[in-house]
Design an enzyme around this catalytic site. Structure first.
Site, PDB file in Angstrom:
ATOM      1  N   LYS A  51       2.779   4.520  -0.392  1.00 50.52           N
ATOM      2  CA  LYS A  51       2.781   5.830  -1.063  1.00 50.52           C
ATOM      3  C   LYS A  51       4.207   6.372  -1.185  1.00 50.52           C
ATOM      4  N   GLY A 180      -4.307 -11.076  -8.464  1.00 48.96           N
ATOM      5  CA  GLY A 180      -5.265 -10.086  -7.968  1.00 48.96           C
ATOM      6  C   GLY A 180      -4.982  -8.700  -8.507  1.00 48.96           C
ATOM      7  N   GLY A 182      -6.441  -5.864  -7.844  1.00 49.82           N
ATOM      8  CA  GLY A 182      -7.121  -4.866  -7.011  1.00 49.82           C
ATOM      9  C   GLY A 182      -6.142  -3.759  -6.659  1.00 49.82           C
ATOM     10  N   GLU A 203      -5.896 -11.893 -12.949  1.00 48.53           N
ATOM     11  CA  GLU A 203      -7.111 -11.460 -12.235  1.00 48.53           C
ATOM     12  C   GLU A 203      -8.261 -12.405 -12.556  1.00 48.53           C
ATOM     13  N   ARG A 272      -7.942  -8.884   1.982  1.00 48.33           N
ATOM     14  CA  ARG A 272      -7.453  -9.017   3.352  1.00 48.33           C
ATOM     15  C   ARG A 272      -8.558  -9.622   4.214  1.00 48.33           C
ATOM     16  N   ASP A 312     -11.086  -2.432   9.970  1.00 45.59           N
ATOM     17  CA  ASP A 312     -10.992  -3.601   9.084  1.00 45.59           C
ATOM     18  C   ASP A 312     -11.568  -4.867   9.705  1.00 45.59           C
ATOM     19  N   ALA A 320      -8.408   3.145   5.641  1.00 50.60           N
ATOM     20  CA  ALA A 320      -7.958   3.841   6.842  1.00 50.60           C
ATOM     21  C   ALA A 320      -8.960   4.911   7.271  1.00 50.60           C
ATOM     22  N   HIS A 444      -8.869  28.565 -12.546  1.00 57.30           N
ATOM     23  CA  HIS A 444      -8.269  28.201 -13.832  1.00 57.30           C
ATOM     24  C   HIS A 444      -6.788  28.560 -13.806  1.00 57.30           C
TER      25      HIS A 444
HETATM   26  P1  FAD Z   1      -4.933  -1.911  11.407  1.00 60.78           P
HETATM   27  O1  FAD Z   1      -4.315  -0.738  10.791  1.00 60.78           O
HETATM   28  O2  FAD Z   1      -4.726  -3.236  10.776  1.00 60.78           O
HETATM   29  O3  FAD Z   1      -4.417  -1.947  12.909  1.00 60.78           O
HETATM   30  C1  FAD Z   1      -4.711  -2.987  13.781  1.00 60.78           C
HETATM   31  C2  FAD Z   1      -3.666  -3.006  14.881  1.00 60.78           C
HETATM   32  O4  FAD Z   1      -4.098  -3.887  15.904  1.00 60.78           O
HETATM   33  C3  FAD Z   1      -2.309  -3.522  14.422  1.00 60.78           C
HETATM   34  O5  FAD Z   1      -1.297  -2.626  14.789  1.00 60.78           O
HETATM   35  C4  FAD Z   1      -2.150  -4.851  15.176  1.00 60.78           C
HETATM   36  O6  FAD Z   1      -0.819  -5.149  15.527  1.00 60.78           O
HETATM   37  C5  FAD Z   1      -2.993  -4.591  16.407  1.00 60.78           C
HETATM   38  N1  FAD Z   1      -3.482  -5.800  17.077  1.00 60.78           N
HETATM   39  C6  FAD Z   1      -4.115  -6.850  16.504  1.00 60.78           C
HETATM   40  N2  FAD Z   1      -4.476  -7.742  17.455  1.00 60.78           N
HETATM   41  C7  FAD Z   1      -4.042  -7.241  18.633  1.00 60.78           C
HETATM   42  C8  FAD Z   1      -4.121  -7.694  19.970  1.00 60.78           C
HETATM   43  N3  FAD Z   1      -4.741  -8.829  20.301  1.00 60.78           N
HETATM   44  N4  FAD Z   1      -3.540  -6.942  20.936  1.00 60.78           N
HETATM   45  C9  FAD Z   1      -2.922  -5.781  20.630  1.00 60.78           C
HETATM   46  N5  FAD Z   1      -2.848  -5.296  19.377  1.00 60.78           N
HETATM   47  C10 FAD Z   1      -3.406  -6.011  18.396  1.00 60.78           C
HETATM   48  N6  FAD Z   1      -6.164   2.333   3.186  1.00 60.78           N
HETATM   49  C11 FAD Z   1      -6.407   3.591   2.784  1.00 60.78           C
HETATM   50  O7  FAD Z   1      -7.405   4.189   3.181  1.00 60.78           O
HETATM   51  N7  FAD Z   1      -5.541   4.246   1.939  1.00 60.78           N
HETATM   52  C12 FAD Z   1      -4.425   3.637   1.465  1.00 60.78           C
HETATM   53  O8  FAD Z   1      -3.666   4.249   0.709  1.00 60.78           O
HETATM   54  C13 FAD Z   1      -4.163   2.303   1.863  1.00 60.78           C
HETATM   55  N8  FAD Z   1      -3.058   1.666   1.404  1.00 60.78           N
HETATM   56  C14 FAD Z   1      -2.807   0.390   1.836  1.00 60.78           C
HETATM   57  C15 FAD Z   1      -1.691  -0.253   1.333  1.00 60.78           C
HETATM   58  C16 FAD Z   1      -1.408  -1.552   1.732  1.00 60.78           C
HETATM   59  C17 FAD Z   1      -0.178  -2.243   1.190  1.00 60.78           C
HETATM   60  C18 FAD Z   1      -2.254  -2.198   2.671  1.00 60.78           C
HETATM   61  C19 FAD Z   1      -1.945  -3.576   3.150  1.00 60.78           C
HETATM   62  C20 FAD Z   1      -3.378  -1.561   3.169  1.00 60.78           C
HETATM   63  C21 FAD Z   1      -3.677  -0.265   2.743  1.00 60.78           C
HETATM   64  N9  FAD Z   1      -4.815   0.408   3.179  1.00 60.78           N
HETATM   65  C22 FAD Z   1      -5.067   1.680   2.752  1.00 60.78           C
HETATM   66  C23 FAD Z   1      -5.761  -0.212   4.115  1.00 60.78           C
HETATM   67  C24 FAD Z   1      -5.509   0.305   5.552  1.00 60.78           C
HETATM   68  O9  FAD Z   1      -4.180   0.020   5.903  1.00 60.78           O
HETATM   69  C25 FAD Z   1      -6.466  -0.347   6.527  1.00 60.78           C
HETATM   70  O10 FAD Z   1      -7.794  -0.165   6.080  1.00 60.78           O
HETATM   71  C26 FAD Z   1      -6.325   0.266   7.907  1.00 60.78           C
HETATM   72  O11 FAD Z   1      -5.027   0.111   8.392  1.00 60.78           O
HETATM   73  C27 FAD Z   1      -7.313  -0.366   8.886  1.00 60.78           C
HETATM   74  O12 FAD Z   1      -7.147   0.226  10.129  1.00 60.78           O
HETATM   75  P2  FAD Z   1      -7.518  -0.544  11.481  1.00 60.78           P
HETATM   76  O13 FAD Z   1      -7.258   0.445  12.569  1.00 60.78           O
HETATM   77  O14 FAD Z   1      -8.847  -1.147  11.380  1.00 60.78           O
HETATM   78  O15 FAD Z   1      -6.508  -1.767  11.578  1.00 60.78           O
HETATM   79  P1  NAD Z   2      -8.798  -5.962  -3.360  1.00 58.86           P
HETATM   80  O1  NAD Z   2     -10.070  -6.478  -2.824  1.00 58.86           O
HETATM   81  O2  NAD Z   2      -8.666  -4.529  -3.693  1.00 58.86           O
HETATM   82  O3  NAD Z   2      -8.424  -6.739  -4.707  1.00 58.86           O
HETATM   83  C1  NAD Z   2      -8.335  -8.117  -4.759  1.00 58.86           C
HETATM   84  C2  NAD Z   2      -8.397  -8.530  -6.213  1.00 58.86           C
HETATM   85  O4  NAD Z   2      -8.083  -9.900  -6.276  1.00 58.86           O
HETATM   86  C3  NAD Z   2      -9.780  -8.333  -6.828  1.00 58.86           C
HETATM   87  O5  NAD Z   2      -9.648  -7.716  -8.078  1.00 58.86           O
HETATM   88  C4  NAD Z   2     -10.299  -9.750  -6.948  1.00 58.86           C
HETATM   89  O6  NAD Z   2     -11.210  -9.936  -8.019  1.00 58.86           O
HETATM   90  C5  NAD Z   2      -9.004 -10.514  -7.153  1.00 58.86           C
HETATM   91  N1  NAD Z   2      -9.061 -11.927  -6.792  1.00 58.86           N
HETATM   92  C6  NAD Z   2      -9.698 -12.497  -5.739  1.00 58.86           C
HETATM   93  N2  NAD Z   2      -9.519 -13.826  -5.762  1.00 58.86           N
HETATM   94  C7  NAD Z   2      -8.751 -14.107  -6.844  1.00 58.86           C
HETATM   95  C8  NAD Z   2      -8.224 -15.301  -7.411  1.00 58.86           C
HETATM   96  N3  NAD Z   2      -8.473 -16.482  -6.861  1.00 58.86           N
HETATM   97  N4  NAD Z   2      -7.465 -15.211  -8.520  1.00 58.86           N
HETATM   98  C9  NAD Z   2      -7.216 -14.001  -9.098  1.00 58.86           C
HETATM   99  N5  NAD Z   2      -7.709 -12.846  -8.608  1.00 58.86           N
HETATM  100  C10 NAD Z   2      -8.450 -12.893  -7.497  1.00 58.86           C
HETATM  101  O7  NAD Z   2      -7.691  -6.450  -2.316  1.00 58.86           O
HETATM  102  P2  NAD Z   2      -6.156  -6.043  -2.170  1.00 58.86           P
HETATM  103  O8  NAD Z   2      -5.666  -5.372  -3.370  1.00 58.86           O
HETATM  104  O9  NAD Z   2      -5.488  -7.275  -1.675  1.00 58.86           O
HETATM  105  O10 NAD Z   2      -6.234  -5.006  -0.990  1.00 58.86           O
HETATM  106  C11 NAD Z   2      -6.750  -5.389   0.292  1.00 58.86           C
HETATM  107  C12 NAD Z   2      -7.455  -4.268   0.974  1.00 58.86           C
HETATM  108  O11 NAD Z   2      -6.554  -3.231   1.312  1.00 58.86           O
HETATM  109  C13 NAD Z   2      -8.524  -3.682   0.096  1.00 58.86           C
HETATM  110  O12 NAD Z   2      -9.760  -3.864   0.751  1.00 58.86           O
HETATM  111  C14 NAD Z   2      -8.219  -2.246  -0.019  1.00 58.86           C
HETATM  112  O13 NAD Z   2      -9.335  -1.467   0.281  1.00 58.86           O
HETATM  113  C15 NAD Z   2      -7.113  -1.986   0.993  1.00 58.86           C
HETATM  114  N6  NAD Z   2      -6.123  -1.145   0.309  1.00 58.86           N
HETATM  115  C16 NAD Z   2      -6.469   0.126   0.009  1.00 58.86           C
HETATM  116  C17 NAD Z   2      -5.595   0.925  -0.676  1.00 58.86           C
HETATM  117  C18 NAD Z   2      -6.004   2.314  -1.017  1.00 58.86           C
HETATM  118  O14 NAD Z   2      -6.968   2.802  -0.445  1.00 58.86           O
HETATM  119  N7  NAD Z   2      -5.322   2.993  -1.922  1.00 58.86           N
HETATM  120  C19 NAD Z   2      -4.357   0.451  -1.065  1.00 58.86           C
HETATM  121  C20 NAD Z   2      -4.037  -0.861  -0.766  1.00 58.86           C
HETATM  122  C21 NAD Z   2      -4.935  -1.644  -0.057  1.00 58.86           C
END
Ligand code: FAD
Ligand code: NAD
Length: 466
Positions: A51, A180, A182, A203, A272, A312, A320, A444
């Site tokens: 963000k 992808g 997504g 995609e 993921r 996750d 999140a 408004h």
């Molecule tokens: P995580 O945030 O993955 O945290 C897990 C933690 O566990 C990590 O710190 C890891 O190091 C730790 N861990 C793992 N194994 C061990 C172990 N054995 N011992 C100790 N520690 C360990 N979601 C949204 O809702 N809004 C968004 O805008 C958004 N944007 C995103 C953008 C990107 C680029 C990505 C990759 C993801 C985004 N997400 C977003 C998804 C969001 O980040 C995840 O859904 C969220 O972080 C999941 O939370 P969690 O607590 O399950 O796990």
């Molecule tokens: P995603 O599931 O959002 O999108 C993956 C995309 O890849 C889909 O459109 C799917 O059809 C495509 N795809 C899958 N296999 C493919 C292939 N072989 N060739 C071409 N396309 C293919 O996954 P992401 O964008 O990697 O994000 C991962 C997770 O992180 C998501 O579950 C999402 O919820 C979370 N995330 C959330 C936010 C947010 O809330 N704003 C931001 C970033 C990530």
């Protein structure tokens, strides 16, 4: 050996929030995190840095392209400093993760840094700078997820990258090929497109953001195309080959013809996967399913009743706020309360501009399940607020039950809809009808007026301003 009421493994939004709620409920709580900073994927390499870069690149694009229409004249060329943009992003991340340190302190939660590994059902070792052994009445697994890939792709983290590397680039790609379309692909694709990269999204499905409402996919495709993003839908990626300077993605198009995309970077964003490596689930006897997710029941209990799992690493949306709700729910269950999560009402947001936000059932889901529904849609461009700001793209679409008028799904594209969706979530939690929304006063001029107008359209097909 230290003994706790609850040990939470993983400090992402699921884990740290769960730890806070456990502590609030009077439990002696420890939080185990393998990295040096708290906050997990979301704060370190996910929600927050993405963000920050979306906002910075949006400012750049506005200054470059849109200030003039407001009568603001910028002398000389508008340029940006990528290193400084990244430095700001890192600053935002570090302020946010330090905030979690503060919250752990405030709630008297013991934080242990190191990899948590079960020795048995009641014992966890923490392998950090020193080895510590913890026992607990309850464990909460919140170890999150890692980027998924395709079996034939070698992610070298140089030319073939995941979101983690894409959030810390030292140069703007000339041509970023994204596998992808997504959430990650579109958010980060938009960042680098704004900064000047050619962006090609390859995609597999026949539309981007395929799990959201079809009308949202269509609108976002149109807007992003206007911004110069290229889409290659219904393309099956067959191979990715990289050398020192470039990467070639080979795919089959919908006619089965081979096509190649050559760029300097390839972002793999195909989803993921749950992360449980090194956690010793086998030693605790905790079962995982065929997708590698820790298996849980409706109470987020694993097959070992005092070991829970959230976020996750379990089934459901990888978001999140979903992880946070589950963290709170488990803490309250352990404390003997009766919490509940309505999974149908977890909103989903894509933070491109215009933003995309959704809650409830999509039109495609309603059709597939044979539910009779009404639909009302209102375009953002008909709002005075949109004309004032110049944010004309998008719409609000409301789906309600054909008989009862109960809201079934609300889907939006437009300025600030990431915030607007909260109104729809609230209404749906209270099982409001489209007419309820239509009869509420909306200030408004606001973007929220589109919600009222779409509700009027869904209720009696009588929007006021179109
Ligand atoms: P995580 O945030 O993955 O945290 C897990 C933690 O566990 C990590 O710190 C890891 O190091 C730790 N861990 C793992 N194994 C061990 C172990 N054995 N011992 C100790 N520690 C360990 N979601 C949204 O809702 N809004 C968004 O805008 C958004 N944007 C995103 C953008 C990107 C680029 C990505 C990759 C993801 C985004 N997400 C977003 C998804 C969001 O980040 C995840 O859904 C969220 O972080 C999941 O939370 P969690 O607590 O399950 O796990
Ligand atoms: P995603 O599931 O959002 O999108 C993956 C995309 O890849 C889909 O459109 C799917 O059809 C495509 N795809 C899958 N296999 C493919 C292939 N072989 N060739 C071409 N396309 C293919 O996954 P992401 O964008 O990697 O994000 C991962 C997770 O992180 C998501 O579950 C999402 O919820 C979370 N995330 C959330 C936010 C947010 O809330 N704003 C931001 C970033 C990530």
């Amino acid at each position: 050996m230290s003994n706790y009421d609850v040990v939470v493994i993983g400090s992402g939004p699921g884990g740290y929030v769960s730890a806070i709620r456990c502590a609030q409920l009077g439990m002696k709580t420890a939080l185990v995190e393998k990295y040096d900073t708290l906050g997990g994927t979301c704060l370190n390499v996910g929600c927050i840095p993405s963000k920050a870069l979306l906002d910075s690149s949006h400012h750049f694009e506005d200054t470059q392209k849109h200030l003039e229409e407001h009568g603001i004249e910028v002398q000389g060329p508008v340029t940006f400093n990528l290193a400084k943009m990244m430095e700001r992003k890192s600053g935002v991340v570090s302020q946010t993760t330090k905030g979690i340190d503060f919250l752990m302190d405030k709630n008297k939660i013991d934080v242990l840094h190191g990899v948590g590994a079960f020795e048995d059902q009641n014992t966890l070792t923490v392998n950090g700078k020193e080895k510590q052994t913890l026992t607990a009445k309850h464990f909460i697994i919140a170890t999150g997820s890692k980027p998924a890939s395709l079996p034939f792709i070698n992610i070298d983290k140089k030319r073939v990258i995941t979101s983690t590397e894409a959030l810390s680039m030292t140069e703007v790609p000339k041509h970023l090929v994204i596998i992808g379309g997504g959430v990650i692909g579109l958010e980060l694709g938009q960042v680098y497109r704004r900064l000047g990269a050619e962006v090609s999204v390859v995609e597999y499905m026949d539309r981007i953001i395929p799990t959201m409402d079809g009308a949202q996919s269509k609108e976002l495709t149109k807007v992003l195309k206007k911004q110069g993003v290229k889409f290659f839908l219904s393309h099956q990626v067959q191979g990715v080959a990289a050398d020192r300077d470039q990467v070639t993605v080979t795919a089959l198009d919908k006619k089965g013809q081979e096509v190649q995309f050559t760029g300097d970077y390839c972002l793999v964003s195909v989803g993921r996967k749950p992360y449980t490596e090194g956690l010793g689930l086998d030693k605790a006897g905790v079962a995982v399913n065929e997708r590698g997710q820790v298996q849980v029941n409706d109470h987020l209990q694993t097959n070992i009743p005092h070991i829970y799992a959230i976020g996750d690493v379990v089934r459901g949306a990888m978001l999140a706020h979903k992880a946070e709700e589950e963290g709170v729910m488990v803490a309250e269950l352990i404390a003997g309360q009766k919490p509940h999560i309505n999974y149908n009402l977890i909103p989903g947001v894509v933070y491109t501009w215009p933003e995309v936000a959704s809650v409830g059932q999509t039109e495609e889901q309603l059709i597939a399940s044979g539910v009779a529904y009404k639909s009302g849609q209102f375009p953002m461009r008909a709002l005075g607020r949109s004309r004032a700001s110049g944010d004309l793209d998008g719409f609000v679409k409301i789906l309600s039950d054909a008989q009862t008028d109960e809201l079934l799904g609300v889907h939006m594209v437009g300025a600030r809809v990431a915030d607007l969706i909260a109104e729809a979530v609230t209404a749906m939690e209270f099982r409001a009808s489209a007419e309820d929304l239509a009869r509420m006063s909306h200030a408004h001029p606001t973007y929220a007026e589109a919600v009222k107008e779409a509700a009027l359209a869904a209720t009696e097909n009588r929007p006021l301003h179109i």
